[in-house]
Design a protein around this motif. Structure first.
Motif, PDB file in Angstrom:
ATOM      1  N   ARG A   1      26.023 -45.960  16.132  1.00 29.72           N
ATOM      2  CA  ARG A   1      27.424 -46.348  16.284  1.00 29.72           C
ATOM      3  C   ARG A   1      28.345 -45.193  15.946  1.00 29.72           C
ATOM      4  O   ARG A   1      28.023 -44.369  15.093  1.00 29.72           O
ATOM      5  N   PRO A   2      29.525 -45.141  16.587  1.00 32.86           N
ATOM      6  CA  PRO A   2      30.488 -44.113  16.192  1.00 32.86           C
ATOM      7  C   PRO A   2      31.049 -44.407  14.802  1.00 32.86           C
ATOM      8  O   PRO A   2      31.039 -45.549  14.361  1.00 32.86           O
ATOM      9  N   ASP A   3      31.514 -43.359  14.128  1.00 27.28           N
ATOM     10  CA  ASP A   3      32.133 -43.530  12.810  1.00 27.28           C
ATOM     11  C   ASP A   3      33.446 -44.301  12.949  1.00 27.28           C
ATOM     12  O   ASP A   3      34.043 -44.343  14.019  1.00 27.28           O
ATOM     13  N   ILE A   4      33.871 -44.882  11.828  1.00 27.68           N
ATOM     14  CA  ILE A   4      35.218 -45.468  11.775  1.00 27.68           C
ATOM     15  C   ILE A   4      36.016 -44.658  10.768  1.00 27.68           C
ATOM     16  O   ILE A   4      35.548 -44.433   9.644  1.00 27.68           O
ATOM     17  N   ILE A   5      37.189 -44.194  11.173  1.00 32.27           N
ATOM     18  CA  ILE A   5      38.034 -43.427  10.249  1.00 32.27           C
ATOM     19  C   ILE A   5      39.403 -44.088  10.159  1.00 32.27           C
ATOM     20  O   ILE A   5      39.783 -44.876  11.021  1.00 32.27           O
ATOM     21  N   ASP A   6      40.125 -43.768   9.080  1.00 27.97           N
ATOM     22  CA  ASP A   6      41.461 -44.344   8.938  1.00 27.97           C
ATOM     23  C   ASP A   6      42.441 -43.478   9.740  1.00 27.97           C
ATOM     24  O   ASP A   6      42.042 -42.525  10.400  1.00 27.97           O
ATOM     25  N   ARG A   7      43.741 -43.816   9.669  1.00 24.25           N
ATOM     26  CA  ARG A   7      44.692 -43.129  10.547  1.00 24.25           C
ATOM     27  C   ARG A   7      44.784 -41.637  10.230  1.00 24.25           C
ATOM     28  O   ARG A   7      45.189 -40.843  11.062  1.00 24.25           O
ATOM     29  N   ASN A   8      44.415 -41.260   9.009  1.00 23.21           N
ATOM     30  CA  ASN A   8      44.473 -39.845   8.642  1.00 23.21           C
ATOM     31  C   ASN A   8      43.107 -39.168   8.676  1.00 23.21           C
ATOM     32  O   ASN A   8      42.933 -38.089   8.135  1.00 23.21           O
ATOM     33  N   GLY A   9      42.134 -39.815   9.284  1.00 23.88           N
ATOM     34  CA  GLY A   9      40.836 -39.186   9.462  1.00 23.88           C
ATOM     35  C   GLY A   9      39.867 -39.375   8.306  1.00 23.88           C
ATOM     36  O   GLY A   9      38.811 -38.759   8.285  1.00 23.88           O
ATOM     37  N   ARG A  10      40.222 -40.209   7.334  1.00 28.62           N
ATOM     38  CA  ARG A  10      39.300 -40.423   6.217  1.00 28.62           C
ATOM     39  C   ARG A  10      38.247 -41.472   6.588  1.00 28.62           C
ATOM     40  O   ARG A  10      38.561 -42.479   7.219  1.00 28.62           O
ATOM     41  N   LEU A  11      37.030 -41.182   6.167  1.00 32.08           N
ATOM     42  CA  LEU A  11      35.878 -41.958   6.640  1.00 32.08           C
ATOM     43  C   LEU A  11      35.841 -43.374   6.043  1.00 32.08           C
ATOM     44  O   LEU A  11      35.958 -43.553   4.840  1.00 32.08           O
ATOM     45  N   LEU A  12      35.664 -44.376   6.908  1.00 32.04           N
ATOM     46  CA  LEU A  12      35.540 -45.758   6.446  1.00 32.04           C
ATOM     47  C   LEU A  12      34.143 -46.322   6.703  1.00 32.04           C
ATOM     48  O   LEU A  12      33.680 -47.201   5.986  1.00 32.04           O
ATOM     49  N   ALA A  13      33.488 -45.858   7.761  1.00 28.28           N
ATOM     50  CA  ALA A  13      32.140 -46.338   8.051  1.00 28.28           C
ATOM     51  C   ALA A  13      31.389 -45.257   8.820  1.00 28.28           C
ATOM     52  O   ALA A  13      31.967 -44.570   9.668  1.00 28.28           O
ATOM     53  N   THR A  14      30.104 -45.094   8.496  1.00 31.66           N
ATOM     54  CA  THR A  14      29.304 -44.090   9.185  1.00 31.66           C
ATOM     55  C   THR A  14      27.858 -44.543   9.222  1.00 31.66           C
ATOM     56  O   THR A  14      27.459 -45.448   8.498  1.00 31.66           O
ATOM     57  N   ASP A  15      27.070 -43.901  10.101  1.00 25.35           N
ATOM     58  CA  ASP A  15      25.632 -44.181  10.157  1.00 25.35           C
ATOM     59  C   ASP A  15      24.893 -43.186   9.285  1.00 25.35           C
ATOM     60  O   ASP A  15      25.201 -41.997   9.290  1.00 25.35           O
ATOM     61  N   LEU A  16      23.915 -43.682   8.544  1.00 31.56           N
ATOM     62  CA  LEU A  16      23.074 -42.790   7.745  1.00 31.56           C
ATOM     63  C   LEU A  16      21.624 -43.103   8.061  1.00 31.56           C
ATOM     64  O   LEU A  16      21.275 -44.229   8.413  1.00 31.56           O
ATOM     65  N   GLU A  17      20.762 -42.063   7.921  1.00 28.21           N
ATOM     66  CA  GLU A  17      19.349 -42.299   8.139  1.00 28.21           C
ATOM     67  C   GLU A  17      18.747 -42.874   6.867  1.00 28.21           C
ATOM     68  O   GLU A  17      18.980 -42.372   5.776  1.00 28.21           O
ATOM     69  N   ALA A  18      17.995 -43.945   7.038  1.00 25.40           N
ATOM     70  CA  ALA A  18      17.322 -44.544   5.883  1.00 25.40           C
ATOM     71  C   ALA A  18      15.893 -44.882   6.284  1.00 25.40           C
ATOM     72  O   ALA A  18      15.649 -45.284   7.419  1.00 25.40           O
ATOM     73  N   PRO A  19      14.929 -44.684   5.377  1.00 23.66           N
ATOM     74  CA  PRO A  19      13.545 -44.988   5.725  1.00 23.66           C
ATOM     75  C   PRO A  19      13.315 -46.504   5.797  1.00 23.66           C
ATOM     76  O   PRO A  19      13.814 -47.251   4.969  1.00 23.66           O
ATOM     77  N   SER A  20      12.594 -46.917   6.835  1.00 21.13           N
ATOM     78  CA  SER A  20      12.197 -48.316   6.951  1.00 21.13           C
ATOM     79  C   SER A  20      10.677 -48.368   6.921  1.00 21.13           C
ATOM     80  O   SER A  20      10.003 -47.536   7.520  1.00 21.13           O
ATOM     81  N   LEU A  21      10.150 -49.348   6.227  1.00 12.79           N
ATOM     82  CA  LEU A  21       8.710 -49.442   6.010  1.00 12.79           C
ATOM     83  C   LEU A  21       8.076 -50.412   6.996  1.00 12.79           C
ATOM     84  O   LEU A  21       8.574 -51.524   7.185  1.00 12.79           O
ATOM     85  N   PHE A  22       6.995 -49.950   7.644  1.00 16.37           N
ATOM     86  CA  PHE A  22       6.275 -50.870   8.527  1.00 16.37           C
ATOM     87  C   PHE A  22       4.776 -50.747   8.278  1.00 16.37           C
ATOM     88  O   PHE A  22       4.304 -49.798   7.650  1.00 16.37           O
ATOM     89  N   ALA A  23       4.018 -51.728   8.757  1.00 15.60           N
ATOM     90  CA  ALA A  23       2.574 -51.727   8.559  1.00 15.60           C
ATOM     91  C   ALA A  23       1.877 -51.819   9.905  1.00 15.60           C
ATOM     92  O   ALA A  23       2.422 -52.378  10.859  1.00 15.60           O
ATOM     93  N   ASP A  24       0.695 -51.233   9.988  1.00 17.25           N
ATOM     94  CA  ASP A  24      -0.175 -51.382  11.159  1.00 17.25           C
ATOM     95  C   ASP A  24      -1.334 -52.270  10.707  1.00 17.25           C
ATOM     96  O   ASP A  24      -2.245 -51.803  10.015  1.00 17.25           O
ATOM     97  N   PRO A  25      -1.277 -53.558  11.036  1.00 20.29           N
ATOM     98  CA  PRO A  25      -2.276 -54.500  10.498  1.00 20.29           C
ATOM     99  C   PRO A  25      -3.718 -54.051  10.764  1.00 20.29           C
ATOM    100  O   PRO A  25      -4.610 -54.324   9.948  1.00 20.29           O
ATOM    101  N   ALA A  26      -3.965 -53.362  11.882  1.00 28.39           N
ATOM    102  CA  ALA A  26      -5.322 -52.925  12.199  1.00 28.39           C
ATOM    103  C   ALA A  26      -5.829 -51.891  11.194  1.00 28.39           C
ATOM    104  O   ALA A  26      -7.027 -51.723  11.005  1.00 28.39           O
ATOM    105  N   MET A  27      -4.917 -51.175  10.564  1.00 31.25           N
ATOM    106  CA  MET A  27      -5.292 -50.105   9.646  1.00 31.25           C
ATOM    107  C   MET A  27      -5.303 -50.557   8.185  1.00 31.25           C
ATOM    108  O   MET A  27      -5.743 -49.835   7.316  1.00 31.25           O
ATOM    109  N   VAL A  28      -4.752 -51.750   7.947  1.00 32.31           N
ATOM    110  CA  VAL A  28      -4.695 -52.233   6.566  1.00 32.31           C
ATOM    111  C   VAL A  28      -6.104 -52.665   6.138  1.00 32.31           C
ATOM    112  O   VAL A  28      -6.743 -53.476   6.807  1.00 32.31           O
ATOM    113  N   LEU A  29      -6.589 -52.104   5.036  1.00 33.70           N
ATOM    114  CA  LEU A  29      -7.945 -52.402   4.590  1.00 33.70           C
ATOM    115  C   LEU A  29      -7.980 -53.671   3.758  1.00 33.70           C
ATOM    116  O   LEU A  29      -8.715 -54.603   4.048  1.00 33.70           O
TER     117      LEU A  29
END
Lengths: 107, 567
Positions: free
Chosen positions: B80-108
């Motif tokens: 998503r694009p950032d959201i800034i206020d009328r003077n360009g100050r940041l109100l919302a942004t995207d950040l990278e965050a790790p998400s955890l997933f599993a591969d059931p075939a590999m789970v011992l």
């Protein structure tokens, strides 16, 4: 005839070598591009994190109590003054204000 | 010797034979050789040609897009694009965050994985995960999304096979709860579900991504000003504890452009932690709720009377006798005990007076005027549709009188403020917007004459500076504040609640050239020592407005009159 054959063989071997070299080089460049792209993306993500952190630290909810703790308050109406009343100031500041005023009048 | 000779002879003979063959080749052998040469040459040319053609075709065909098989079953998320206020100050942004997933075939060891994960992720639904890991045909199961780097490291340290991380985009709101109602929220896939975030999905555009690739779209610039927004939220927060209210709301509007500079509603919401379920307690009181606003509504009635030429500010009305409407008697809170001019009807906030003006105008003109201001129809902003006004079923005598002082008609505060601002802006009907407009005034329908605007500005100002005006405590030295109070009985289930009021103050400044409008609402304030036990708007909403304007006027570049006079 023999010369022709030899030339053809040489040409074939050279072009084969060149082709091999070229494909090898292409693969290397591709890997380099990918790694550069990864670095760029990582840097972009880092920049986004830093920007967000800066905005988080500069949020008014945090700055307001800090400023008040230092004894600062929102400006009161009586703390404002007209630029013309500052034109009498001596030195560079006064001269700058006078120049600004003159410029705004001539506009 | 002989044998030696014969050997030499033989050799010689051979030599001769070879020499003969070379020097005198027969015609048949020569042509066969040529044919062989040509065939070999053609073969070579064909082979090289084939290689060349293959090379060319490889070079010409577009490279097929590499697609990892592993990426296929994974749900797309959105950048998503950032959201800034009328003077360009940041109100919302995207950040990278790790998400955890599993591969059931590999789970011992399923149990080990679930139990160990639960030590790091306490909110994990263990039974559900156990069930999902059971299906060995699946290659992908989300476990937890949008983890913090620290938690991700702890999961990594568990050293469980079959688990892996993917970088995903997560929405971050660096300013915390600031302007939470306006910004809205996104869901787990980073898709906007409310507020400006939903507007971005619908109108600006988002990009579906498989990885943590940030948006390259230009940021969305809102009309909000972070500084003004904070001042509003801070003052409302203080007011809640000062007057023991159950809620509060407020907005700051640019009268010229219709830009909303600040909009707040308490209790606030955290855009970073959406509740998921619509909760009526945290509804946006500014645009998602309607209220009977009470006396502030008299602003519109008086403006109607002046604009329709029914009365002048100096016209006198005898307001001593209460008005009868069916079985109701409408009287004044504080009777003046003498006839009042229209200007005094406004500053005394006389119910009888405004009722008389509305009756004199008649239902058609009253309705027509409110409609012209855009108060009777539905209204839409970038944050969604404003809650539709609730209007009287019929415009009979009783409804006409109650509407004139703001009862029996419920509107969203934003819609009301926009209608009121239209009286002052000199351009016509004002359409509120949450996006920065850069002062581009589009063609608008003229609603009131310039003369009415001037008269209303004078009335607003006199209500604050006059001795008997109700808005006295809203004044801020230097900023020429004008305004109108409103103390409305709060409608509950089956009638009005006893001793529960919505007290509000509608203000504009600087009154010599109205530029900004503020509207502050306090819900169910209690009388305190400070207000002398009163719960009327003049004792609570008015002083809150004064504190608000003291803070925001310098930010908005309004020059105090002490200085303006000397310039």
């Amino acid at each position: 005839m023999r010369l022709l054959n030899l030339t053809a063989i040489c040409f074939a071997i050279t072009s084969a070598l060149m082709l091999y070299g070229l494909s090898y080089e292409t693969r290397r460049l591709e890997a380099e591009v990918q790694s550069k792209e990864r670095t760029a993306q990582k840097t972009r993500n880092d920049i986004a994190v830093l920007k967000a952190e800066r905005s988080h630290l500069a949020r008014p909810e945090r700055i307001d109590p800090l400023a008040r703790h230092l004894g600062l308050l929102p400006p009161k109406p009586e703390q404002f003054t007209a630029p013309s009343s500052l034109a009498v100031l001596p030195g560079e500041i006064g001269a700058e204000i006078r120049a600004d005023l003159a410029a705004s009048r001539s506009r | 010797m002989c044998s030696a000779t014969s050997e030499t002879q033989l050799t010689r003979h051979d030599d001769v034979a070879v020499g003969e063959a070379r020097s005198l080749p027969s015609n048949g052998r020569l042509s066969r050789q040529r044919v062989a040469h040509t065939v070999v040459l053609l073969g070579a040319i064909a082979a090289f040609g084939g290689v060349a053609a293959q090379l060319l075709s490889l070079g010409m065909t577009p490279r097929p897009v590499m697609a990892l098989a592993a990426a296929e079953p994974i749900a797309t998320s959105y950048s998503r694009p950032d959201i800034i206020d009328r003077n360009g100050r940041l109100l919302a942004t995207d950040l990278e965050a790790p998400s955890l997933f599993a591969d059931p075939a590999m789970v011992l060891d399923r149990d080990e994985v679930v139990e160990k994960l639960a030590t790091v992720l306490p909110e994990l639904n263990q039974a559900d995960l156990r069930h999902q890991l059971l299906d060995k045909n699946r290659r992908f199961v989300w476990i937890a999304r949008g983890l913090s780097p620290a938690v991700a490291q702890r999961v990594h340290n568990l050293g469980l096979p079959g688990l892996a991380f993917r970088g995903e985009l997560r929405r971050a709101y660096p300013a915390g709860m600031l302007a939470g109602h306006v910004l809205g929220a996104v869901n787990i896939d980073n898709k906007g579900v409310s507020g400006i975030e939903k507007y971005i999905d619908d109108d600006v555009g988002v990009d579906a991504v498989h990885s943590a690739r940030l948006s390259t779209r230009a940021p969305v610039r809102l009309s909000l000003d972070i500084g003004v927004q904070h001042a509003l939220e801070d003052e409302l927060d203080t007011a809640i504890s000062r007057f023991h209210t159950t809620g509060a709301a407020g907005l700051v509007l640019d009268i010229k452009t219709g830009e909303v500079l600040a909009s707040a509603s308490f209790p606030r919401v955290d855009p970073g932690r959406p509740s998921g379920q619509p909760d009526t307690a945290v509804l946006d009181k500014i645009s998602a709720s309607t209220f009977e606003l009470g006396s502030v509504f008299k602003t519109l009635t008086i403006a109607m009377a002046l604009d329709e030429g029914i009365a002048k500010p100096s016209s006198m009305y005898d307001v001593r006798t209460p008005l009868q409407a069916g079985r109701y008697t409408i009287s004044d809170f504080h009777s003046a005990g003498r006839p009042l001019s229209v200007a005094e009807i406004f500053t005394h906030s006389s119910n009888v007076g405004t009722g008389m003006l509305a009756l004199q105008a008649g239902p058609q003109r009253m309705k027509g005027f409110l409609d012209k201001l855009g108060l009777l129809g539905s209204m839409k902003t970038e944050t969604g549709a404003i809650s539709a006004p609730q209007l009287p079923r019929a415009w009979e005598r009783a409804e006409l009188i109650t509407t004139s002082y703001g009862h029996g008609i419920a509107v969203a505060p934003l819609q009301f403020a926009a209608a009121s601002a239209s009286l002052f802006n000199g351009h016509g009907r004002l359409v509120p917007t949450f996006l920065r407009t850069d002062g581009a005034a589009h063609d608008r329908q003229i609603v009131v004459t310039a003369e009415t605007s001037r008269q209303m500005a004078r009335l607003f100002r006199s209500n604050v500076i006059d001795q008997d005006g109700t808005g006295e405590r809203a004044d801020v030295v230097g900023y020429r504040v004008g305004g109108k109070t409103g103390t409305a009985d709060l409608a509950g289930s089956g009638g009005y609640k006893a001793k529960s009021v919505i007290s509000s103050f509608l203000a504009a400044f600087p009154m010599d050239a109205p530029r900004y409008m503020t509207f502050v609402l306090l819900f169910e304030p209690n009388g305190t020592a400070e207000t002398g036990g009163q719960r009327t708007a003049s004792t609570n909403a008015a002083p809150v407005t004064a504190r608000l304007i003291t803070r925001i006027a310098p930010q908005l570049g309004v020059v105090p009159v002490l200085i303006a006079a000397t310039q």
